[in-house]
Design a protein around this motif. Structure first.
Motif, PDB file in Angstrom:
ATOM      1  N   LEU A  10       0.832  -1.210   0.000  1.00  0.00           N
ATOM      2  CA  LEU A  10       0.000   0.000   0.000  1.00  0.00           C
ATOM      3  C   LEU A  10       0.865   1.259   0.000  1.00  0.00           C
ATOM      4  CD1 LEU A  10      -3.030   0.936   0.234  1.00  0.00           C
ATOM      5  CD2 LEU A  10      -2.579   1.206   2.683  1.00  0.00           C
ATOM      6  N   VAL A  11       0.607   2.101  -0.988  1.00  0.00           N
ATOM      7  CA  VAL A  11       1.278   3.402  -1.093  1.00  0.00           C
ATOM      8  C   VAL A  11       0.203   4.480  -1.129  1.00  0.00           C
ATOM      9  CG1 VAL A  11       2.756   4.892  -2.508  1.00  0.00           C
ATOM     10  CG2 VAL A  11       3.245   2.436  -2.342  1.00  0.00           C
ATOM     11  N   VAL A  12       0.336   5.474  -0.244  1.00  0.00           N
ATOM     12  CA  VAL A  12      -0.611   6.592  -0.201  1.00  0.00           C
ATOM     13  C   VAL A  12       0.186   7.890  -0.173  1.00  0.00           C
ATOM     14  CG1 VAL A  12      -2.632   7.574   0.934  1.00  0.00           C
ATOM     15  CG2 VAL A  12      -2.137   5.140   1.211  1.00  0.00           C
ATOM     16  N   SER A  13      -0.215   8.822  -1.015  1.00  0.00           N
ATOM     17  CA  SER A  13       0.515  10.092  -1.128  1.00  0.00           C
ATOM     18  C   SER A  13      -0.395  11.282  -0.881  1.00  0.00           C
ATOM     19  CB  SER A  13       1.137  10.226  -2.525  1.00  0.00           C
ATOM     20  OG  SER A  13       2.120   9.251  -2.733  1.00  0.00           O
ATOM     21  N   SER A  56      -5.499   5.166  -2.567  1.00  0.00           N
ATOM     22  CA  SER A  56      -4.083   4.793  -2.600  1.00  0.00           C
ATOM     23  C   SER A  56      -3.515   5.003  -4.001  1.00  0.00           C
ATOM     24  CB  SER A  56      -3.922   3.324  -2.186  1.00  0.00           C
ATOM     25  OG  SER A  56      -4.704   2.490  -3.017  1.00  0.00           O
ATOM     26  N   VAL A  57      -2.191   5.202  -4.052  1.00  0.00           N
ATOM     27  CA  VAL A  57      -1.495   5.302  -5.338  1.00  0.00           C
ATOM     28  C   VAL A  57      -1.367   3.907  -5.941  1.00  0.00           C
ATOM     29  CG1 VAL A  57       0.704   5.916  -6.443  1.00  0.00           C
ATOM     30  CG2 VAL A  57      -0.223   7.352  -4.609  1.00  0.00           C
ATOM     31  N   ARG A  58      -1.038   2.948  -5.088  1.00  0.00           N
ATOM     32  CA  ARG A  58      -1.024   1.545  -5.520  1.00  0.00           C
ATOM     33  C   ARG A  58      -1.157   0.643  -4.294  1.00  0.00           C
ATOM     34  NH1 ARG A  58       4.377   3.029  -6.285  1.00  0.00           N
ATOM     35  NH2 ARG A  58       5.852   1.861  -4.982  1.00  0.00           N
ATOM     36  N   GLY A  59      -1.293  -0.644  -4.581  1.00  0.00           N
ATOM     37  CA  GLY A  59      -1.495  -1.606  -3.505  1.00  0.00           C
ATOM     38  C   GLY A  59      -2.935  -2.059  -3.435  1.00  0.00           C
ATOM     39  N   GLN A  60      -3.183  -3.030  -2.566  1.00  0.00           N
ATOM     40  CA  GLN A  60      -4.518  -3.600  -2.429  1.00  0.00           C
ATOM     41  C   GLN A  60      -4.921  -3.724  -0.971  1.00  0.00           C
ATOM     42  OE1 GLN A  60      -4.142  -7.371  -4.643  1.00  0.00           O
ATOM     43  NE2 GLN A  60      -5.843  -6.669  -5.915  1.00  0.00           N
ATOM     44  N   VAL A  61      -6.232  -3.613  -0.745  1.00  0.00           N
ATOM     45  CA  VAL A  61      -6.841  -3.948   0.542  1.00  0.00           C
ATOM     46  C   VAL A  61      -7.861  -5.041   0.250  1.00  0.00           C
ATOM     47  CG1 VAL A  61      -8.184  -3.128   2.499  1.00  0.00           C
ATOM     48  CG2 VAL A  61      -6.532  -1.589   1.405  1.00  0.00           C
ATOM     49  N   LEU A  62      -7.610  -6.237   0.783  1.00  0.00           N
ATOM     50  CA  LEU A  62      -8.456  -7.394   0.492  1.00  0.00           C
ATOM     51  C   LEU A  62      -9.200  -7.820   1.745  1.00  0.00           C
ATOM     52  CD1 LEU A  62      -5.863  -9.514  -1.540  1.00  0.00           C
ATOM     53  CD2 LEU A  62      -7.664  -8.061  -2.478  1.00  0.00           C
ATOM     54  N   LEU A  68     -11.121  -4.233  -1.923  1.00  0.00           N
ATOM     55  CA  LEU A  68     -11.897  -3.056  -1.533  1.00  0.00           C
ATOM     56  C   LEU A  68     -11.316  -1.765  -2.109  1.00  0.00           C
ATOM     57  CD1 LEU A  68     -12.396  -3.652   2.334  1.00  0.00           C
ATOM     58  CD2 LEU A  68     -13.833  -4.452   0.441  1.00  0.00           C
ATOM     59  N   THR A  69     -10.155  -1.862  -2.751  1.00  0.00           N
ATOM     60  CA  THR A  69      -9.333  -0.679  -3.027  1.00  0.00           C
ATOM     61  C   THR A  69     -10.072   0.413  -3.785  1.00  0.00           C
ATOM     62  OG1 THR A  69      -7.525  -2.275  -3.236  1.00  0.00           O
ATOM     63  CG2 THR A  69      -7.022   0.004  -3.746  1.00  0.00           C
TER      64      THR A  69
END
Length: 237
Positions: A10-13, A56-62, A68-69
């Motif tokens: 997970l990347v968040v900016s 998020s910029v990239r990544g996943q929430v499962l 759910l991303t």
């Protein structure tokens, strides 16, 4: 213990600044997991990304393997992931009872809603006593209790808590954490973001330490509580 939620890469900016830098973590069903670290480490940002309030910029929430991303926050709540925001965000001009009813807005099972209302009033007797009063007249600690109770009325599978101890006196902090343990004993999965590292790790089965957007330690709560690096950095040596 079975996995219920997984966060991968997970990347968040915020603009050009990466606040969360490719983190990985898992929540097990029925456990309390704590994400701890200093102010500004990226803890709240992680929660906001899980609940869909930040993209998020990239990544996943499962959640149980379902991504759910890209879902809206409303859909994520319906899926069972419910956040208690930092600063409580209760509706001060409504009564306590009305705030709790609003918590159940995604539900239609009236008999079960009534049962859950009885349960949260048992958990938080002060709210039952003052149910007809305005939420704005509650103390800070009581407002935090209302915020947690309102989230429970959504019947979450995972409860996300952002700094529930913030601004509270030590006695109230202990009470809130005891109530979280009681809630967890019903089988509810809790993801707890906290600056109060000692209290959080005392009640967590598992913990992650976040520093400047990266997870630097992961272990069970007891081991992290006694980890020299954690003690020196977050508990005054």
């Amino acid at each position: 213990m079975s996995e219920i939620l997984r966060v991968t890469d997970l990347v968040v900016s915020y603009g050009h600044i990466e606040a969360v830098k490719g983190i990985n973590l898992t929540l097990n069903s029925g456990e309390i997991t704590a994400l701890v670290g200093a102010n500004g480490a990226g803890k709240s940002t992680t929660l906001l990304a899980i609940s869909g309030l930040l993209k998020s910029v990239r990544g996943q929430v499962l959640l149980d393997g379902t991504d759910l991303t890209r879902l809206s926050p409303h859909r994520i709540v319906r899926s069972g992931v419910v956040q208690v925001a930092e600063g409580r965000a209760i509706l001060t001009t409504l009564t306590i009872h009305e705030n709790l009813e609003l918590g159940a807005y995604t539900r239609s099972d009236k008999a079960q809603i009534a049962q859950d209302l009885d349960w949260v009033y048992t958990l938080f007797p002060v709210l039952k006593k003052r149910a007809a009063g305005l939420a704005g007249n509650l103390s800070g600690g009581e407002q935090q209790m209302l915020a947690i109770a309102r989230a429970l009325m959504a019947k979450p599978r995972i409860l996300l808590l952002d700094e529930p101890s913030m601004g509270l006196a030590p006695l109230l902090v202990r009470e809130i954490f005891q109530i979280l343990q009681e809630i967890n004993r019903t089988g509810l999965t809790i993801f707890l973001v906290e600056q109060n590292v000692r209290q959080a790790l005392r009640i967590a089965q598992r913990g992650y330490v976040l520093e400047t957007g990266r997870i630097v330690l992961a272990d069970n709560g007891e081991n992290l509580l006694h980890n020299p690096r954690v003690i020196e950095a977050y508990m005054g040596g």
